[in-house]
Design a protein around this motif. Structure first.
Motif, PDB file in Angstrom:
ATOM      1  N   HIS A 113       0.803  -1.220   0.000  1.00  0.00           N
ATOM      2  CA  HIS A 113       0.000   0.000   0.000  1.00  0.00           C
ATOM      3  C   HIS A 113       0.839   1.273   0.000  1.00  0.00           C
ATOM      4  O   HIS A 113       0.328   2.357  -0.276  1.00  0.00           O
ATOM      5  CB  HIS A 113      -1.011  -0.034   1.141  1.00  0.00           C
ATOM      6  CG  HIS A 113      -2.095  -1.022   0.854  1.00  0.00           C
ATOM      7  ND1 HIS A 113      -3.218  -0.692   0.149  1.00  0.00           N
ATOM      8  CD2 HIS A 113      -2.190  -2.354   1.112  1.00  0.00           C
ATOM      9  CE1 HIS A 113      -3.990  -1.770   0.003  1.00  0.00           C
ATOM     10  NE2 HIS A 113      -3.384  -2.791   0.583  1.00  0.00           N
ATOM     11  N   THR A 159      -6.559   1.849  -2.580  1.00  0.00           N
ATOM     12  CA  THR A 159      -7.494   1.589  -1.485  1.00  0.00           C
ATOM     13  C   THR A 159      -8.487   0.487  -1.860  1.00  0.00           C
ATOM     14  O   THR A 159      -9.088   0.543  -2.924  1.00  0.00           O
ATOM     15  CB  THR A 159      -8.281   2.880  -1.158  1.00  0.00           C
ATOM     16  OG1 THR A 159      -7.368   3.928  -0.855  1.00  0.00           O
ATOM     17  CG2 THR A 159      -9.206   2.676   0.033  1.00  0.00           C
ATOM     18  N   GLU A 201      -9.993  -2.557  -6.104  1.00  0.00           N
ATOM     19  CA  GLU A 201      -8.981  -1.655  -5.572  1.00  0.00           C
ATOM     20  C   GLU A 201      -9.071  -0.356  -6.381  1.00  0.00           C
ATOM     21  O   GLU A 201      -9.190  -0.408  -7.593  1.00  0.00           O
ATOM     22  CB  GLU A 201      -7.627  -2.294  -5.832  1.00  0.00           C
ATOM     23  CG  GLU A 201      -6.628  -2.039  -4.772  1.00  0.00           C
ATOM     24  CD  GLU A 201      -5.415  -2.904  -5.009  1.00  0.00           C
ATOM     25  OE1 GLU A 201      -4.542  -2.471  -5.787  1.00  0.00           O
ATOM     26  OE2 GLU A 201      -5.332  -3.983  -4.426  1.00  0.00           O
ATOM     27  N   GLN A 211      -1.552   2.982   3.458  1.00  0.00           N
ATOM     28  CA  GLN A 211      -2.487   3.541   2.493  1.00  0.00           C
ATOM     29  C   GLN A 211      -2.901   4.963   2.876  1.00  0.00           C
ATOM     30  O   GLN A 211      -3.018   5.835   2.021  1.00  0.00           O
ATOM     31  CB  GLN A 211      -3.734   2.652   2.387  1.00  0.00           C
ATOM     32  CG  GLN A 211      -4.744   3.150   1.355  1.00  0.00           C
ATOM     33  CD  GLN A 211      -4.175   3.144  -0.052  1.00  0.00           C
ATOM     34  OE1 GLN A 211      -3.708   2.140  -0.540  1.00  0.00           O
ATOM     35  NE2 GLN A 211      -4.169   4.302  -0.712  1.00  0.00           N
TER      36      GLN A 211
END
Lengths: 111, 111, 111, 111
Positions: free
Chosen positions: B21, C26, C70, D22
């Motif tokens: 991420h 995300t 995603e 993230q």
């Protein structure tokens, strides 16, 4: 109407915003700063209209109990020059006081 | 109670989640893949309990009209070995079918 | 010299670059798209010189075997209006063909 | 061999690493903390083997001259419960001293 000068400015803004939010949070130490600088520079240089990128990460970082730090915006100095046809824009990310400031340095024409 | 074996496993999971991420979305091309691999490897290696990291980015990426691509999870193969006291955990991120899979390869003791 | 018009353009570029690289990657599904849209909009609206932000995430996303997707750049439509003194710049991120395009829509003066 | 208990632990680590990297760097203020908490919780809850997620962002943040802050790891408290078959793992990200600590709280079996 927006011309090439405005487009160069817009592109410079995009690149600084991208650079900041892609890499902030990366684990870093003075020893790994060079490889992260290289990766940031090469990745941003791939994006459209980028003519030059320079990236410096401040080695005077606060190290945690595990021996490393985390990239923060205020640790980065980045210069980006974009070029749209003949119009160039040189913009910068740097630490102004306690805030990571992004600003236009100069717009100019180049053959 | 959780022991060192469980902690090594937990730490391996953290590292793979972090790696994914932090870097997904980075502009990339086959030419810049080596510098991004190095930066990823060195940054993750800084984190606590990491004994070894190997990172590979698939060069067979789909290039856009501007000549680059963007890092996706399925382009990354990453092996992480964590060590908590004598307990090691080797875990991996790899492309399984169309999904970026993270899994434990092996847990073992080491002097 | 750069004036307020140029600064508004520069700021609009920053916001789109930031938005993109902060949130791409995300985990998302059609059900969670509204909360992510809200979070993106509110976070970008905090940044200097932002007058308005609208964010839409395409619900027609490809779901993986685990029931989610995603966030990718091509799934986002974002309109940002920046204002520096009286100068406004409306810029947009949208999917043009297969590429996530960022462009200036209009610059104008407002009292 | 690794069993369901180990897999639950591994998955919990992944989720905390993902969550952290993230979202760190996102612009935030006390007013927008609720929408970011919701977006983080809903996005992590989509990932495989997640049974429950709770996310809190510390409102006592240091606001910059432009009226906002930026999400840092030490501002987040996150509890994640993963479940692989009957094995559950409750893990947490919290601020321990000055460091954002991730740790296993408890592993247990559930019908």
């Amino acid at each position: 109407m927006t011309g090439t000068r405005e487009q160069a400015i817009f592109e410079a803004g995009i690149k600084l915003g991208a650079l900041y939010h892609q890499f902030v949070g990366t684990p870093i130490s003075p020893e790994t700063a060079p490889s992260l600088e290289t990766a940031i520079r090469e990745s941003i240089a791939l994006q459209p209209f980028v003519r030059e990128v320079r990236v410096g990460i401040d080695r005077a970082m606060k190290i945690n109990e595990f021996g490393y730090s985390e990239l923060k915006g205020t640790m980065i100095t980045a210069d980006v020059v974009t070029k749209v046809q003949k119009s160039c824009c040189h913009a910068r990310l740097w630490k102004k006081g306690e805030y990571p400031m992004m600003e236009i340095i100069r717009c100019y024409e180049e053959p």
